[in-house]
Design a protein around this motif. Structure first.
Motif, PDB file in Angstrom:
ATOM      1  N   VAL A  40      46.040  39.089  41.748  1.00 17.33           N
ATOM      2  CA  VAL A  40      45.300  40.276  42.189  1.00 17.33           C
ATOM      3  C   VAL A  40      44.981  40.185  43.675  1.00 17.33           C
ATOM      4  N   THR A  44      46.648  42.703  46.484  1.00 15.23           N
ATOM      5  CA  THR A  44      45.707  43.507  47.261  1.00 15.23           C
ATOM      6  C   THR A  44      45.921  43.298  48.757  1.00 15.23           C
ATOM      7  N   VAL A 102      47.169  43.704  37.159  1.00 12.17           N
ATOM      8  CA  VAL A 102      47.003  44.283  38.491  1.00 12.17           C
ATOM      9  C   VAL A 102      46.893  45.805  38.417  1.00 12.17           C
TER      10      VAL A 102
END
Length: 223
Positions: A40, A44, A102
């Protein structure tokens, strides 16, 4: 590795030293090898960083290496329209270790993660609706694993008596066939091809061109 990919890889490693395990670029395609627990954070960063801007999630798929531990790779493909670049992110996992979902980073990941779970059995933690998407809900196993039998475990048919679809164990009736090795469709070898097969004796041999042609007309005598 060309210079643009090298610079991007160095930038990612410098920004995520704990999350990224390595960088590779086979055939000039940048691949980031990341920790599964940090996926994640990695995605990001790749989405939001000004030098990356990978805002399109193209695909998530699985890869099965039965002889390796951990056995699976979850592979993410991203596209940056701003920089006209693509990147691949890989994380390793096994049957018992979930990979963080995700979906909160890319909403498109919802169906991709469901497909990867369905076909490989890679579990995605915190997915809002992790269920099968390509196979039926009663399907057993994960059909893209290397150890999954080609025939599957069950077969589906409609039962006229029960008036519904029923599942039954696969029955391979061809294992009990009586093979006819004189048949032109089974077990043919050069030796068998040279023999006359049953039924061939009924076929009349084709007429030769010489026998089919009419005899030449006699020449007229000159007096």
């Amino acid at each position: 590795m060309n210079q643009a990919l090298k610079d991007l890889g160095d930038h990612i490693i410098a920004a995520l030293p704990q999350e990224v395990l390595g960088i590779d670029a086979p055939r000039d395609e940048l691949t980031v090898i990341a920790r599964a627990s940090a996926i994640v954070r990695v995605l990001t960063f790749l989405r939001d960083d000004a030098s990356c801007q990978f805002k399109v999630l193209l695909d998530i798929c699985g890869v099965d290496y039965p002889e390796r531990d951990p056995r699976f790779d979850a592979v993410y493909h991203l596209l940056s329209l701003k920089h006209n670049q693509r990147i691949r992110v890989k994380v390793a996992t096994d049957e018992a270790t979930p990979v963080p979902s995700v979906v909160a980073v890319f909403s498109a990941a919802g169906w991709y993660e469901r497909e990867t779970w369905d076909l490989y059995g890679i579990f995605f933690a915190d997915h809002p609706d992790l269920r099968r998407i390509l196979t039926d809900y009663g399907f057993e196993g994960h059909p893209l694993r290397k150890d999954f039998p080609l025939t599957g475990y069950v077969e589906v048919r409609y039962d006229d008596e029960q008036k519904r679809v029923v599942y039954e164990p696969v029955r391979l009736t061809q294992d009990f066939r009586s093979f006819d090795f004189l048949s032109p469709w089974e077990g043919m070898t050069p030796e068998l091809r040279a023999r006359i097969l049953p039924g061939d004796e009924k076929a009349a041999p084709p007429a030769s061109p010489a026998a089919a042609a009419p005899p030449p007309a006699p020449k007229a005598s000159q007096s």
